[in-house]
Design a protein around this motif. Sequence first.
Motif, PDB file in Angstrom:
ATOM      1  N   UNK A  31       0.844  -1.181   0.000  1.00 47.20           N
ATOM      2  CA  UNK A  31       0.000   0.000   0.000  1.00 47.20           C
ATOM      3  C   UNK A  31       0.887   1.240   0.000  1.00 47.20           C
ATOM      4  N   UNK A  32       0.299   2.388  -0.301  1.00 43.16           N
ATOM      5  CA  UNK A  32       1.062   3.624  -0.395  1.00 43.16           C
ATOM      6  C   UNK A  32       1.655   3.976   0.960  1.00 43.16           C
ATOM      7  N   UNK A  33       2.894   4.487   0.982  1.00 40.28           N
ATOM      8  CA  UNK A  33       3.516   4.832   2.267  1.00 40.28           C
ATOM      9  C   UNK A  33       2.705   5.830   3.076  1.00 40.28           C
ATOM     10  N   UNK A  34       2.052   6.786   2.422  1.00 35.39           N
ATOM     11  CA  UNK A  34       1.308   7.785   3.179  1.00 35.39           C
ATOM     12  C   UNK A  34       0.055   7.217   3.834  1.00 35.39           C
ATOM     13  N   UNK A  35      -0.335   6.004   3.461  1.00 38.15           N
ATOM     14  CA  UNK A  35      -1.490   5.357   4.087  1.00 38.15           C
ATOM     15  C   UNK A  35      -1.039   4.507   5.277  1.00 38.15           C
ATOM     16  N   UNK A  36       0.247   4.362   5.450  1.00 40.15           N
ATOM     17  CA  UNK A  36       0.798   3.492   6.480  1.00 40.15           C
ATOM     18  C   UNK A  36       0.905   4.191   7.830  1.00 40.15           C
ATOM     19  N   UNK A  37      -0.171   4.842   8.242  1.00 36.84           N
ATOM     20  CA  UNK A  37      -0.162   5.493   9.543  1.00 36.84           C
ATOM     21  C   UNK A  37      -0.094   4.453  10.647  1.00 36.84           C
ATOM     22  N   UNK A  38       0.758   4.696  11.608  1.00 33.16           N
ATOM     23  CA  UNK A  38       0.914   3.821  12.773  1.00 33.16           C
ATOM     24  C   UNK A  38       1.256   2.384  12.401  1.00 33.16           C
TER      25      UNK A  38
END
Length: 103
Positions: A31-38
């Motif tokens: 998945x996109x890095x910016x969606x990888x919250x926490x």
Amino acid sequence: MLVHRVEDGTSFIVPADAGEISLKSGSIVSNKPEVSLLGAGFHLRVARIDRAADTATIEVSRTQPQLPQQWPPSGPFQTPWVKWADLIGGRTAADNPAGLVNA
């Protein structure tokens, strides 16, 4: 090799990051890095495919949290769920303080 996800009882084929539908050795799905919250992200890599045995070896890992290393000196500060809404284009309660349905 095909990867699919199921959402509300419907199966969707997941393409590799490079765009191919049928994955081969070396293909990556993430998945996109910016969606990888926490640390909610993932990285799947096809290590090898054994056609004779009709098997594939895959490596799966979680991505590191994409939290900013430098905090702004002053607000506005965002909680992870507010940042998530910003990333996916959603609206938050701050956009609609009166709680109006069609605001």
